[in-house]
Write an enzyme that holds these catalytic residues in place. Sequence first.
Site, PDB file in Angstrom:
ATOM      1  N   ARG A  74       0.848  -1.218   0.000  1.00  0.00           N
ATOM      2  CA  ARG A  74       0.000   0.000   0.000  1.00  0.00           C
ATOM      3  C   ARG A  74       0.870   1.249   0.000  1.00  0.00           C
ATOM      4  NH1 ARG A  74      -1.744   2.504   4.346  1.00  0.00           N
ATOM      5  NH2 ARG A  74      -1.852   0.658   5.654  1.00  0.00           N
TER       6      ARG A  74
ATOM      7  N   TYR B 143     -15.586  15.825 -15.863  1.00  0.00           N
ATOM      8  CA  TYR B 143     -16.179  14.484 -15.781  1.00  0.00           C
ATOM      9  C   TYR B 143     -17.178  14.480 -14.615  1.00  0.00           C
ATOM     10  CZ  TYR B 143     -16.442   9.466 -14.909  1.00  0.00           C
ATOM     11  OH  TYR B 143     -16.875   8.186 -14.689  1.00  0.00           O
TER      12      TYR B 143
ATOM     13  N   ASP C  79      -6.683  17.853 -14.935  1.00  0.00           N
ATOM     14  CA  ASP C  79      -7.027  16.494 -15.357  1.00  0.00           C
ATOM     15  C   ASP C  79      -6.688  16.412 -16.843  1.00  0.00           C
ATOM     16  OD1 ASP C  79      -8.245  14.180 -16.306  1.00  0.00           O
ATOM     17  OD2 ASP C  79      -9.932  14.307 -14.908  1.00  0.00           O
TER      18      ASP C  79
ATOM     19  N   LYS D 172      -7.817   5.156 -19.473  1.00  0.00           N
ATOM     20  CA  LYS D 172      -8.058   5.637 -20.829  1.00  0.00           C
ATOM     21  C   LYS D 172      -6.800   5.468 -21.695  1.00  0.00           C
ATOM     22  CE  LYS D 172     -12.069   6.516 -19.104  1.00  0.00           C
ATOM     23  NZ  LYS D 172     -11.965   6.783 -17.724  1.00  0.00           N
TER      24      LYS D 172
HETATM   25  N1  LCS Z   1     -11.291  12.112 -15.340  1.00  0.00           N
HETATM   26  C1  LCS Z   1     -11.798  12.025 -16.581  1.00  0.00           C
HETATM   27  C2  LCS Z   1     -11.589  13.145 -17.547  1.00  0.00           C
HETATM   28  C3  LCS Z   1     -12.525  10.897 -16.953  1.00  0.00           C
HETATM   29  O1  LCS Z   1     -13.005  10.839 -18.202  1.00  0.00           O
HETATM   30  C4  LCS Z   1     -12.724   9.859 -16.013  1.00  0.00           C
HETATM   31  C5  LCS Z   1     -13.502   8.643 -16.352  1.00  0.00           C
HETATM   32  C6  LCS Z   1     -12.178   9.992 -14.734  1.00  0.00           C
HETATM   33  C7  LCS Z   1     -11.454  11.134 -14.429  1.00  0.00           C
HETATM   34  C8  LCS Z   1     -12.325   8.930 -13.688  1.00  0.00           C
HETATM   35  O2  LCS Z   1     -11.523   7.846 -13.990  1.00  0.00           O
HETATM   36  P1  LCS Z   1     -11.828   6.313 -13.576  1.00  0.00           P
HETATM   37  O3  LCS Z   1     -12.047   6.313 -12.088  1.00  0.00           O
HETATM   38  O4  LCS Z   1     -13.044   5.881 -14.294  1.00  0.00           O
HETATM   39  O5  LCS Z   1     -10.586   5.613 -13.968  1.00  0.00           O
HETATM   40  N2  LCS Z   1     -14.308   8.799 -17.468  1.00  0.00           N
HETATM   41  C9  LCS Z   1     -15.213   7.961 -17.899  1.00  0.00           C
HETATM   42  C10 LCS Z   1     -16.050   8.237 -18.979  1.00  0.00           C
HETATM   43  O6  LCS Z   1     -16.075   9.286 -19.613  1.00  0.00           O
HETATM   44  N3  LCS Z   1     -16.810   7.200 -19.217  1.00  0.00           N
HETATM   45  O7  LCS Z   1     -16.590   6.205 -18.323  1.00  0.00           O
HETATM   46  C11 LCS Z   1     -15.566   6.619 -17.394  1.00  0.00           C
END
Ligand code: LCS
Length: 405
Positions: free
Chosen positions: A70, A123, A195, A220
Amino acid sequence: MRIVIRFMHKYHVMKEKSGFNTRMVHAGSEDDQWGSAVVPIYQTSTFSFENAQHGADLFAGKRKGYIYTRIGNPTIHALEENIASLENGYGGIATASGMGAVSTIYLALLGQGAHMISTASVYGPSRSIMENHFSRFGVTSSYVNTSDIENIKKNIRPETKLLYLETPSNPTMELTDIKAAARLAHEHKLLVVVDNTFSSPYLQNPLDLGADAVLHSVTKFINGHADVVGGIIVTKTPELYNLIRPVMVGMGLNMDPHQAFLVHRGVKTLSLRVEKAQKSAMEIAQWLEQHPKVEWVKYPGLPSHPQHDLAKKQMKGFGTMISFELKGGYKAGEELMNHMQVALLAVSLGGVETLIQHPASMTHSGLPGKERLEAGITDGLVRYSVGIEDTQDLIADLQQALNQV
Ligand code: LCS
């Protein structure tokens, strides 16, 4: 008897002056003591100490090494070093998910009475955790259109601590001028976090433009193969790293070694995947823009994008994400989803497979209607993440589906 081998990849020698692609392939792997080409999965929860003094020194930070997964793990560390290098930052802090990275930033940089200014069209969950949960601990926030720097300026208060930007934003593809926003924020002693998920480190490096920290959902582009959920933060300075890392560790928001291994494997082809997909994205955006059933297209590479000039200046390429508005509103959006054959009807983005989704009924359905519309998420908005399939197949797929709307 212990076998102690200290092996150094020769990459160490030229690390500092390498180009992006060289760092993408090699950064983070150079410390492996066996010289393995790929840092293996250290699938262990804990690490033994040579003796009591060794353990005490590790805990006191007097020696480098690993204690407990961790807190840190060689497989995770290799990925952290890789992304820190790609973002030109001091150090990486890998998290269980992108939201783990967002939460870590909020937890580390905000507290009782603090105020944050953020991009309105971030997001959805990055906004809803702030408004529904962090608000319960006395943190306040203002969500504004950060494309206009004046909106940031007007909302700065004595208690404002953080400017949290997402550019391009999800899913409206609005851009914020990171350099100008950071300059203003620093005049008022705010920290700036970006971000950078939508661009990936290949297309945009916010730390070079003045940001103090950058974060990614590595789910992503960085991983790129739709098989891992994860996140990462990269800070510009050791001071900020040392402030943020203990929060991630303490809250248990860490990444797992197996996750880190897959993400590290994925990042080694980041530039190749983005180059291929963004070439298609430009052709598809141009094709959609002349389609009679499409009201408008938002792609930073189109001259019609309101911040096309900023995109040319701030980004090294226009990316693989396209948003477009269908003439028939909500119903047309649903119909298009139901007729796609090559593109998968799925949330997420930035993978080798093309994905399509309808934010009003999917990713942003959690936002109340008024806030959703204020954030620019209209009923007929479609978000399209271009993968690496053949461009002509993707256009043919959109063509046949649009014919049926
Ligand atoms: N920031 C952005 C710009 C994102 O698009 C997402 C997830 C996150 C943070 C969060 O990341 P995660 O915890 O899912 O790894 N975006 C998503 C979307 O547009 N569709 O499904 C997930």
